[in-house]
Design a protein around this motif. Sequence first.
Motif, PDB file in Angstrom:
ATOM      1  N   PHE A  11       0.827  -1.206   0.000  1.00  0.00           N
ATOM      2  CA  PHE A  11       0.000   0.000   0.000  1.00  0.00           C
ATOM      3  C   PHE A  11       0.861   1.256   0.000  1.00  0.00           C
ATOM      4  O   PHE A  11       0.413   2.314  -0.459  1.00  0.00           O
ATOM      5  N   MET A  12       2.069   1.147   0.496  1.00  0.00           N
ATOM      6  CA  MET A  12       3.015   2.252   0.341  1.00  0.00           C
ATOM      7  C   MET A  12       3.325   2.468  -1.140  1.00  0.00           C
ATOM      8  O   MET A  12       3.392   3.607  -1.620  1.00  0.00           O
ATOM      9  N   GLU A  13       3.499   1.379  -1.868  1.00  0.00           N
ATOM     10  CA  GLU A  13       3.759   1.471  -3.300  1.00  0.00           C
ATOM     11  C   GLU A  13       2.553   2.057  -4.038  1.00  0.00           C
ATOM     12  O   GLU A  13       2.702   2.876  -4.944  1.00  0.00           O
ATOM     13  N   MET A  14       1.362   1.616  -3.644  1.00  0.00           N
ATOM     14  CA  MET A  14       0.148   2.178  -4.237  1.00  0.00           C
ATOM     15  C   MET A  14       0.083   3.685  -4.012  1.00  0.00           C
ATOM     16  O   MET A  14      -0.227   4.461  -4.931  1.00  0.00           O
ATOM     17  N   ASN A  15       0.358   4.096  -2.793  1.00  0.00           N
ATOM     18  CA  ASN A  15       0.286   5.516  -2.455  1.00  0.00           C
ATOM     19  C   ASN A  15       1.306   6.317  -3.258  1.00  0.00           C
ATOM     20  O   ASN A  15       1.003   7.429  -3.739  1.00  0.00           O
ATOM     21  N   ASN A  16       2.522   5.780  -3.401  1.00  0.00           N
ATOM     22  CA  ASN A  16       3.535   6.466  -4.204  1.00  0.00           C
ATOM     23  C   ASN A  16       3.106   6.569  -5.665  1.00  0.00           C
ATOM     24  O   ASN A  16       3.301   7.608  -6.309  1.00  0.00           O
ATOM     25  N   MET A  69      -6.928   8.870  -3.744  1.00  0.00           N
ATOM     26  CA  MET A  69      -6.412   9.388  -2.471  1.00  0.00           C
ATOM     27  C   MET A  69      -7.438   9.195  -1.357  1.00  0.00           C
ATOM     28  O   MET A  69      -7.084   8.859  -0.219  1.00  0.00           O
ATOM     29  N   GLY A  70      -8.720   9.389  -1.687  1.00  0.00           N
ATOM     30  CA  GLY A  70      -9.770   9.156  -0.703  1.00  0.00           C
ATOM     31  C   GLY A  70      -9.876   7.701  -0.301  1.00  0.00           C
ATOM     32  O   GLY A  70     -10.094   7.375   0.873  1.00  0.00           O
ATOM     33  N   VAL A  71      -9.711   6.794  -1.253  1.00  0.00           N
ATOM     34  CA  VAL A  71      -9.758   5.357  -0.960  1.00  0.00           C
ATOM     35  C   VAL A  71      -8.620   4.966  -0.019  1.00  0.00           C
ATOM     36  O   VAL A  71      -8.832   4.233   0.966  1.00  0.00           O
ATOM     37  N   MET A  72      -7.411   5.459  -0.300  1.00  0.00           N
ATOM     38  CA  MET A  72      -6.276   5.151   0.564  1.00  0.00           C
ATOM     39  C   MET A  72      -6.494   5.712   1.971  1.00  0.00           C
ATOM     40  O   MET A  72      -6.135   5.078   2.971  1.00  0.00           O
ATOM     41  N   LYS A  73      -7.092   6.883   2.046  1.00  0.00           N
ATOM     42  CA  LYS A  73      -7.361   7.496   3.349  1.00  0.00           C
ATOM     43  C   LYS A  73      -8.349   6.658   4.149  1.00  0.00           C
ATOM     44  O   LYS A  73      -8.173   6.437   5.359  1.00  0.00           O
ATOM     45  N   ARG A  74      -9.396   6.149   3.481  1.00  0.00           N
ATOM     46  CA  ARG A  74     -10.380   5.316   4.190  1.00  0.00           C
ATOM     47  C   ARG A  74      -9.769   3.986   4.613  1.00  0.00           C
ATOM     48  O   ARG A  74     -10.088   3.465   5.686  1.00  0.00           O
ATOM     49  N   ARG A  75      -8.895   3.424   3.793  1.00  0.00           N
ATOM     50  CA  ARG A  75      -8.213   2.191   4.190  1.00  0.00           C
ATOM     51  C   ARG A  75      -7.359   2.426   5.422  1.00  0.00           C
ATOM     52  O   ARG A  75      -7.347   1.616   6.357  1.00  0.00           O
ATOM     53  N   ASP A  76      -6.639   3.536   5.434  1.00  0.00           N
ATOM     54  CA  ASP A  76      -5.790   3.865   6.574  1.00  0.00           C
ATOM     55  C   ASP A  76      -6.611   4.086   7.845  1.00  0.00           C
ATOM     56  O   ASP A  76      -6.170   3.761   8.951  1.00  0.00           O
ATOM     57  N   GLN A  77      -7.808   4.643   7.692  1.00  0.00           N
ATOM     58  CA  GLN A  77      -8.669   4.869   8.860  1.00  0.00           C
ATOM     59  C   GLN A  77      -9.094   3.550   9.491  1.00  0.00           C
ATOM     60  O   GLN A  77      -9.148   3.429  10.719  1.00  0.00           O
TER      61      GLN A  77
END
Length: 450
Positions: free
Chosen positions: A270-275, A366-374
Amino acid sequence: MGKLGGEGLAAAAGRARTLGMEGERLASPARSSGLPAGGAGGESPGVDAPLLGSSGSSTLLQAEVLDLDEDEDDLEVFSKDASLMDMNSFSPMMPTSPLSMINQIKFEDEPDLKDLFITVDEPESHVTTIETFITYRIITKTSRGEFDSSEFEVRRRYQDFLWLKGKLEEAHPTLIIPPLPEKFIVKGMVERFNDDFIETRRKALHKFLNRIADHPTLTFNEDFKVFLTAQAWELSSHKKQGPGLLSRMGQTVRAVALSMRGVKSRPEEFMEMNNFIEVFSQKINLIDKISQRIYKEEREYSDEMKEYGPIHILWSASEEDLVDTLKGIASCIDKCSKATEKRMSGLSEALLPVVHEYVLYSEMLMGVMKRRDQIQAELDSKVEALTYKKADTDLLTEEIGKLEDKVECANNALKADWERWRHNMQNDIKSAFTDMAEENIQYYEQELRM
């Protein structure tokens, strides 16, 4: 579905995933869209494939991002071997009709059969004492058993589309929901409720609904079905159902607190996805700005040519010796103007909408990654509380078990949908640039014949 003999049925059943497993449906579009299962060389980079580079913003989607080499059929960066995840716990409604149950089973040698067709057309203006708004006619044709009829016709306004998008994000927090066009048009483009603006929005809303219809999970969402079939008063009543205002406020405050807390250790994939998302967003925004600037300059050039033609005609009236020459120049300018208009039409229809849609997709990601992190941050907070025994340990242990399952399902859903999105993205962008190149070739060939 063709007949299967005893041995054929056993072999097919061995290849079929368990009924209702959404991850399998999320990984299916490569077969339904005709994409190869592997890359140009038969390899499948998967999640661990190299992602976007981090070069300066002036570089437009470098080779490692969008490899458009004429010898390659697919973009190298995109995985051609989508992972088949087990399930996504964020689908509260499972299709129960016989046809839908059959659709849940995926056979490797059987193509998808499209059973839901949606058209958005006939925009209509409504003026009230309070507001002015546009509604769009939505015609739905389907063969699915869970629908009461085979055809529906309703009218929806932009706010209804916003409601649907919100409900999909709520039910499927780590799936990539297609983006909606902006509520207001970009400054300097066209005025609100201008015919061009309304038509541009209609096309975007049409694509939004059809992307949902083609999604293997979102297409069976109950709110999506209500949106397509319910009359205005029924939709209004349905919107009032669900959590109350205080409950929604509590959820919002909780989400904000978790986002402020952040995650201690995000998994490497998920770090790779975010990058990837960060660099992709930077580059696609740059392409969008350049494309818009080119379109604006082409528009100004076309407007000038439209003025030059009549000027030369008027000039010829006062120059008897140059009548034929000036009229010939005017005719040539008119032909160039029409050719430029045609090329601009190709630019505005083939490239600009696709590029801007993926600008909006980058924001959605970016919103999807934020919800996953939450979701992960909530688990981390419970684990930390258990470590320091800040609350009842038995209750915390039970909550941690549920959250671990929730995180796993969220991760699996995102990973499978990520692969699906990348397949679609590489295909859409490659097609857009290819179509634009063909338009330019035709334009210059026509110019040479003049």
